[in-house]
Design a protein around this motif. Structure first.
Motif, PDB file in Angstrom:
ATOM      1  N   PRO B   8     -24.245 -55.336 -44.501  1.00 40.46           N
ATOM      2  CA  PRO B   8     -24.989 -54.910 -43.307  1.00 40.46           C
ATOM      3  C   PRO B   8     -24.536 -55.645 -42.050  1.00 40.46           C
ATOM      4  N   ALA B   9     -24.855 -55.047 -40.914  1.00 39.93           N
ATOM      5  CA  ALA B   9     -24.434 -55.644 -39.636  1.00 39.93           C
ATOM      6  C   ALA B   9     -25.628 -55.804 -38.693  1.00 39.93           C
ATOM      7  N   PRO B  10     -26.680 -56.512 -39.132  1.00 41.91           N
ATOM      8  CA  PRO B  10     -27.851 -56.632 -38.249  1.00 41.91           C
ATOM      9  C   PRO B  10     -27.558 -57.395 -36.966  1.00 41.91           C
ATOM     10  N   SER B  11     -26.626 -58.370 -37.051  1.00 39.37           N
ATOM     11  CA  SER B  11     -26.356 -59.168 -35.847  1.00 39.37           C
ATOM     12  C   SER B  11     -25.679 -58.339 -34.765  1.00 39.37           C
ATOM     13  N   ALA B  12     -25.035 -57.233 -35.159  1.00 38.61           N
ATOM     14  CA  ALA B  12     -24.423 -56.366 -34.154  1.00 38.61           C
ATOM     15  C   ALA B  12     -25.486 -55.585 -33.397  1.00 38.61           C
ATOM     16  N   VAL B  13     -26.667 -55.479 -33.976  1.00 42.47           N
ATOM     17  CA  VAL B  13     -27.767 -54.757 -33.324  1.00 42.47           C
ATOM     18  C   VAL B  13     -28.624 -55.729 -32.509  1.00 42.47           C
ATOM     19  N   PRO B  15     -28.466 -59.837 -31.882  1.00 46.81           N
ATOM     20  CA  PRO B  15     -27.685 -61.023 -32.231  1.00 46.81           C
ATOM     21  C   PRO B  15     -28.540 -62.186 -32.736  1.00 46.81           C
ATOM     22  N   ALA B  16     -28.217 -62.634 -33.921  1.00 48.81           N
ATOM     23  CA  ALA B  16     -28.868 -63.801 -34.538  1.00 48.81           C
ATOM     24  C   ALA B  16     -28.179 -64.038 -35.874  1.00 48.81           C
ATOM     25  N   ARG B  17     -28.453 -65.183 -36.448  1.00 50.98           N
ATOM     26  CA  ARG B  17     -27.970 -65.436 -37.804  1.00 50.98           C
ATOM     27  C   ARG B  17     -29.036 -64.920 -38.770  1.00 50.98           C
ATOM     28  N   TYR B  18     -28.639 -64.167 -39.755  1.00 52.51           N
ATOM     29  CA  TYR B  18     -29.609 -63.491 -40.618  1.00 52.51           C
ATOM     30  C   TYR B  18     -29.600 -64.010 -42.044  1.00 52.51           C
ATOM     31  N   TYR B  59     -32.372 -51.269 -38.816  1.00 55.28           N
ATOM     32  CA  TYR B  59     -31.579 -51.479 -37.589  1.00 55.28           C
ATOM     33  C   TYR B  59     -32.375 -50.987 -36.372  1.00 55.28           C
TER      34      TYR B  59
END
Lengths: 236, 411
Positions: B8-13, B15-18, B59
């Motif tokens: 997954p790319a949550p930080s692209a949506v 920004p944070a460390r997940y 997202y």
């Protein structure tokens, strides 16, 4: 010596302040080598020399060696000796992957301007000319390097996110793409590679449907990255 | 990919460390984001359309959180609902479903409608109206939207279904238009629905339906109550306060209940009349009520012992007054008291506040229509009236007429 995370601005100021031995480390594709080449191109007669280090590369290839020419052997300067002699920039990529002898050689290459000198097998003694500067890059933190080598760098910088120029380039290729890639680097484990993003932008420009372009560029992550791009405002 | 957690790319949506992991038990997915801290992204990591739909849905939440498009935590919405006297124990479930519905509109807007359509919305328990509404809201924009709508139409009472569908469409449209959904606005949208679901009271239902009619066109502005005066007409004429017919046993009065004589009984052998029921009655005499002078007199007569007051607008539509027409054993000249009133309500809120300060039981004789300054209607005014009724335990009684046209009050 700044070993913590810092921005590209800090790197620029270090160069402007006269730092000539830099180590940039960070994730792949953020523009470390590109920036090093750009920085070392300015104000010099010759373009910078770039070497990629790996386990198979020998110290002789960097420093110089004898080559047969007719009935005799002639000395041939390697890229490092050449950079010293002509006072050009030296970009050393993947310093962390170099073999032991090469790292030992780098101890001499990166030594202080005033004291650095090498005697070549030809008997010639060389010193770094005015204008010589070296920027090394690595994907790993400098902890794995020899402390003596680490100590030779004026500045060690961690660049965790893509260079602003790279972001601008990505945004120019596809609106919002650079911003999304930049944001993704807040979580390095799941960052979107700028190289992959550029490939994606190239395919989209070549009229490849967005879904197919994403599949080609990002593989298994295609749908996730595509969703992130769409939410980030990238027009597809 | 060796580690699916890197997919997954949550930080692209946002920004944070997940922290990426499996969804919590009983939920399809969950995500959180804070600009300064760590985020969490819990969703299935497989390749099936359903799993992808859950991730895309999450997202959407992260995007909305980053852009502050919807409330960060349900607490703010619940607080607002509490203020509106509409916060019920199951309200958090409906708040989450409402936000999900909004997210689906938002995802549709950015071209991710197809990705989220496979979202596996949990089927509702048809005997539970609350769960049916939850599924109705969550399914908007998914493949099961039509079937959930059909279920809701069959399982819910018509007014509840109408309001629920209106709430769903309002939230989805807001997402589609990328309009910010504040905690306050979300609470105002959900309050009538919650009141309908949690309160079987007919009176509240009517008012909640009226609120739902105002969605969209009048939901955003603000209208206040008119200025209200408390008047007291001269209470000149005597009033017959009839004693109640009921008796009770006790320790004063006439000794009657000998069976309670001690030591076998409790000693409460004396009989006395139950006190005449007091309380306060507030009558809306605006034009919509169509009350005549005789009707008001009938109500006054039907509430012996109670303080009776009337209210409506007067001198235009900016102000109104509450006039006490009966108190204790005296009654005012009702025709004279009614003469000054106009046709508007305007001051329902302040009048209910006044009623709330009087002794109980409190009865409000009204058709449920409330208006503010300019005799204008607004959802906030309805909700305020509902809030006051709940706060002070006011019971609304709607006057009806029998076949002969006589006023009937179902007390």
């Amino acid at each position: 010596m700044a070993r913590d995370s810092c921005s590209w601005d800090l790197a620029e100021s270090a160069v402007q302040a006269g730092a000539t031995r830099l180590l940039l480390w960070g994730p792949p594709g953020v523009g470390k080598s590109r920036w090093a080449l750009d920085v070392l191109s300015g104000g010099r007669q010759h373009p910078p020399v770039r070497v990629y280090l790996n386990q198979d590369l020998t110290a002789q290839e960097l420093l110089g060696h004898w080559v047969p020419q007719g009935q005799e052997f002639r000395w041939h300067h390697g890229p490092v000796a050449w950079a010293w002699l002509y006072g050009t920039g030296l970009v050393v990529d993947e310093i962390g992957r170099a073999s032991g002898p090469v790292l030992d050689l780098m101890l001499a290459v990166l030594d202080d301007q005033e004291t650095a000198r090498l005697v070549l097998p030809s008997g010639e003694e060389i010193r770094p000319s005015l204008g010589f500067a070296a920027i090394c890059t690595s994907n790993n933190p400098p902890d794995d390097l020899d402390p003596a080598l680490v100590d030779r760098f004026d500045v060690i910088l961690h660049v965790p996110s893509p260079h602003p120029a790279l972001i601008a380039r990505l945004n120019g290729a596809l609106q919002g793409l650079g911003n999304v890639v930049c944001d993704s680097y807040k979580d390095p484990e799941r960052a979107i590679s700028p190289r992959r993003a550029l490939v994606f932008a190239r395919f989209v420009k070549a009229q490849v449907p967005a879904e197919a372009a994403a599949k080609l560029a990002f593989g298994e992550r295609a749908e996730d990255v595509l969703a992130a791009l769409r939410l980030g405002g990238t027009r597809l | 990919m060796r580690d699916p957690r890197r997919k997954p790319a949550p930080s692209a949506v946002a920004p944070a460390r997940y922290q990426v992991g499996a969804p919590p038990l009983g939920a399809l997915g969950a995500s959180s984001w804070h600009p300064a801290g760590e985020g969490s992204f819990a969703a299935p990591l497989g390749d099936s359309p359903q799993e992808l739909a859950v991730r895309v849905h999450e997202y959407g939440h992260l995007h909305a959180l980053r852009r502050k498009l919807h409330p960060n935590k349900p607490d703010a919405v619940l607080k607002e609902l509490k203020r509106l006297e509409a916060c019920t124990p199951r309200a958090p479930i409906l708040v989450q479903a409402a936000v999900d519905c909004y997210i689906h509109g938002l995802l549709q807007d950015v071209g991710l409608g197809a990705s989220v359509s496979a979202l596996p919305v949990r089927p509702p328990q048809t005997e539970d109206a609350f769960d049916v509404v939850r599924a109705l809201l969550q399914s908007k924009g998914t493949d099961v939207a039509h079937s959930r709508l059909r279920t809701a139409r069959e399982a819910l009472p018509t007014p509840v279904f109408d309001v629920a569908r209106r709430v769903r469409d309002t939230l989805f449209r807001k997402g589609l238009d990328r309009k910010r959904l504040t905690a306050r606005h979300l609470a105002h949208i959900l309050a009538p629905l919650l009141l309908l679901l949690e309160s079987p009271d007919e009176a509240d239902q009517k008012m909640a339906e009226a609120v739902s009619l105002c969605f969209g066109d009048k939901g955003e502005g603000s209208v206040g109550w008119g200025e209200c005066e408390i008047l007291s007409a001269p209470l000149a004429a005597p009033r017959r306060v009839r004693p109640t017919r009921g008796f009770r046993s006790g320790y004063v009065g006439v000794p009657v209940f000998w069976a309670r004589f001690p030591p076998a009984g409790d000693g409460a052998v004396f009989r006395s009349r139950r006190p005449t029921l007091g309380g306060t009655v507030l009558i809306d005499v605006s034009g919509s009520m169509c009350l005549t002078q005789e009707d008001v007199e009938r109500i006054v007569a039907a509430a012996p012992g109670a303080v009776v007051a009337v209210y409506a607008s007067y001198s235009g539509f900016r102000r109104g007054a509450v006039t006490i027409v009966a108190k204790g054993g005296r009654v005012a000249d009702i025709p004279a008291a009614l003469a000054k009133y106009g046709v508007g309500n305007v001051v329902d809120g302040p009048a209910l506040e006044w009623l709330g300060r009087q002794s109980g039981p409190r009865t409000w004789v009204s058709d449920g229509d409330v208006t503010g300054v300019g005799d204008s209607i607004h959802p906030a005014l309805y909700l305020d009236a509902i809030r006051l009724c709940r706060k002070y335990g006011i019971r609304r009684v709607e006057p009806k007429r029998d076949d002969k046209g006589r006023l009937v009050l179902e007390v």
